[in-house]
Design an enzyme around this catalytic site. Structure first.
Site, mmCIF file in Angstrom:
data_model
loop_
_atom_site.group_PDB
_atom_site.id
_atom_site.type_symbol
_atom_site.label_atom_id
_atom_site.label_comp_id
_atom_site.label_asym_id
_atom_site.label_seq_id
_atom_site.Cartn_x
_atom_site.Cartn_y
_atom_site.Cartn_z
ATOM 1 N N TYR A 14 0.859 -1.182 0.000
ATOM 2 C CA TYR A 14 0.000 0.000 0.000
ATOM 3 C C TYR A 14 0.895 1.232 0.000
ATOM 4 O O TYR A 14 1.612 1.473 0.970
ATOM 5 C CB TYR A 14 -0.892 0.016 1.241
ATOM 6 C CG TYR A 14 -2.217 -0.672 1.060
ATOM 7 C CD1 TYR A 14 -2.299 -1.940 0.506
ATOM 8 C CD2 TYR A 14 -3.391 -0.048 1.442
ATOM 9 C CE1 TYR A 14 -3.526 -2.568 0.358
ATOM 10 C CE2 TYR A 14 -4.612 -0.671 1.293
ATOM 11 C CZ TYR A 14 -4.680 -1.930 0.744
ATOM 12 O OH TYR A 14 -5.887 -2.543 0.587
ATOM 13 N N LYS A 43 -1.199 -1.079 -4.245
ATOM 14 C CA LYS A 43 -2.217 -0.036 -4.279
ATOM 15 C C LYS A 43 -1.432 1.258 -4.359
ATOM 16 O O LYS A 43 -0.678 1.595 -3.447
ATOM 17 C CB LYS A 43 -3.070 -0.053 -3.008
ATOM 18 C CG LYS A 43 -3.956 1.176 -2.872
ATOM 19 C CD LYS A 43 -4.650 1.232 -1.532
ATOM 20 C CE LYS A 43 -5.400 2.552 -1.369
ATOM 21 N NZ LYS A 43 -6.272 2.545 -0.208
ATOM 22 N N ILE A 85 -8.678 -0.053 -5.452
ATOM 23 C CA ILE A 85 -9.139 -0.229 -4.082
ATOM 24 C C ILE A 85 -9.858 1.073 -3.787
ATOM 25 O O ILE A 85 -9.243 2.130 -3.691
ATOM 26 C CB ILE A 85 -7.977 -0.513 -3.119
ATOM 27 C CG1 ILE A 85 -7.362 -1.864 -3.481
ATOM 28 C CG2 ILE A 85 -8.463 -0.487 -1.670
ATOM 29 C CD1 ILE A 85 -6.164 -2.254 -2.676
#
Length: 174
Positions: A14, A43, A85
């Site tokens: 992330y 992400k 996401i």
């Protein structure tokens, strides 16, 4: 590396500099993709198309780059991203699903139409720190309690008013 070596499940990095104060550069993402066998993607929430492009270029072809910002789904797909996401999908899942399906079909006219349909809600979702607006919207829709646990706090009156107006007049959800 320690987590990769101990946990044998697919993992995503992330990269959310707005929350962490630190940006994972493309060269680091590429090194992670090559060296850590269980890291299958990232992400990417920088909204920086140059960085997104560099990551896709530098990483193995099967590395999955997901947009980490609802407002960058279409451009991210257009340069090789493979999904999102999403925050707004908690409120309008069918619309976001149609948007990503349009991108995957290469129907960017439809994707752009859906992108601009979602933009007012995308902006509202970030009037305050996430997930406060999202939880507030879901509460207004009767999907969950309005209660917030620490360290979250109730949305400001302006946020509630904006969300109520959008959900009722623009999206017909109230």
């Amino acid at each position: 590396k320690a987590i990769n070596d101990e946990v044998a499940i697919p993992m995503f990095v992330y990269n959310v500099p707005g929350r962490t104060g630190s940006n994972i550069l493309p060269s680091t993402q590429a090194r992670i993709a090559r060296e850590l066998s269980h890291v299958v993607g990232c992400k990417e929430a920088t909204a920086n198309l140059v960085q997104i492009s560099d990551i896709i270029e530098q990483c193995p072809e099967d590395f999955i780059l997901l947009s980490g910002d609802d407002f960058t789904v279409v451009p991210t797909y257009s340069i090789g991203g493979k999904g999102v996401i999403s925050v707004v999908s908690n409120v309008l899942p069918n619309t976001m699903s149609r948007l990503t399906a349009a991108c995957e079909r290469g129907d960017y006219a439809e994707a752009r139409k859906l992108h601009y349909e979602l933009e007012p809600l995308n902006r509202a979702m970030f009037m305050e720190s996430n997930p406060i607006p999202c939880k507030t919207a879901l509460s207004l829709m009767g999907r969950m309690s309005a209660e917030m646990r620490m360290p979250l706090w109730p949305a400001a009156d302006k946020t509630v008013e904006t969300l109520r107006d959008l959900l009722a007049s623009k999206y017909g959800l109230l």
